[in-house]
Design a protein around this motif. Structure first.
Motif, mmCIF file in Angstrom:
data_model
loop_
_atom_site.group_PDB
_atom_site.id
_atom_site.type_symbol
_atom_site.label_atom_id
_atom_site.label_comp_id
_atom_site.label_asym_id
_atom_site.label_seq_id
_atom_site.Cartn_x
_atom_site.Cartn_y
_atom_site.Cartn_z
ATOM 1 N N SER A 1 0.847 -1.203 0.000
ATOM 2 C CA SER A 1 0.000 0.000 0.000
ATOM 3 C C SER A 1 0.880 1.251 0.000
ATOM 4 C CB SER A 1 -0.922 -0.023 1.212
ATOM 5 O OG SER A 1 -1.738 -1.176 1.206
ATOM 6 N N ASP B 1 -1.646 4.811 4.167
ATOM 7 C CA ASP B 1 -2.274 5.189 5.430
ATOM 8 C C ASP B 1 -1.328 5.957 6.344
ATOM 9 O OD1 ASP B 1 -1.928 1.972 7.181
ATOM 10 O OD2 ASP B 1 -0.544 3.162 5.973
ATOM 11 N N ASN C 1 1.510 9.472 6.997
ATOM 12 C CA ASN C 1 1.654 10.900 6.689
ATOM 13 C C ASN C 1 3.114 11.316 6.609
ATOM 14 O OD1 ASN C 1 2.382 10.744 9.333
ATOM 15 N ND2 ASN C 1 0.782 12.094 10.117
#
Length: 120
Positions: free
Chosen positions: A26, A102, A104
């Motif tokens: 991901s 997911d 930052n």
């Protein structure tokens, strides 16, 4: 997110090998990608870096013989190694700064390494 390197092996002095390292999982984006190596009994050393825009830099020991490149569409970094010497024998590791979907921030991920042996 994981990195998987391939392309290592046994080659004679003066020969060539091409390493690949593919990132999967991901992934939101990939910043710098690097290659390191670790010879038996020695510390891991940096070999080459390529930025997200394609700028490159090399360790003096491999400059002019190794070429780092990347395919952003495939999330893959390559290391073309020419004019190989016995002292290039090491386990080669890829490293990449990756921002997960997911996450930052960018996190440094390592591949498991691939053995390169230069010997006659």
């Amino acid at each position: 997110v994981q990195l998987q390197a391939s392309g290592g092996g046994l080659v004679q002095p003066g020969g060539s090998l091409r390493l690949s390292c593919a990132a999967s999982g991901s992934i939101f984006s990939i910043n710098a990608m690097r290659w390191y190596r670790q010879a038996p009994g020695k510390q891991r050393e940096w070999v080459a870096i390529i930025s997200s825009s394609g700028s490159t830099n090399y360790a003096d020991s491999v400059k002019g013989r190794f070429t780092i490149s990347r395919d952003n569409a495939k999330s893959t970094v390559y290391l073309q190694m020419d004019s190989l010497k016995p002292e290039d024998t090491a386990v080669y590791y890829c490293n990449a700064d990756i921002k997960p979907i997911d996450g930052n921030r960018y996190i440094g991920y390592w591949g498991p390494g691939t053995q390169v042996t230069v010997s006659s």
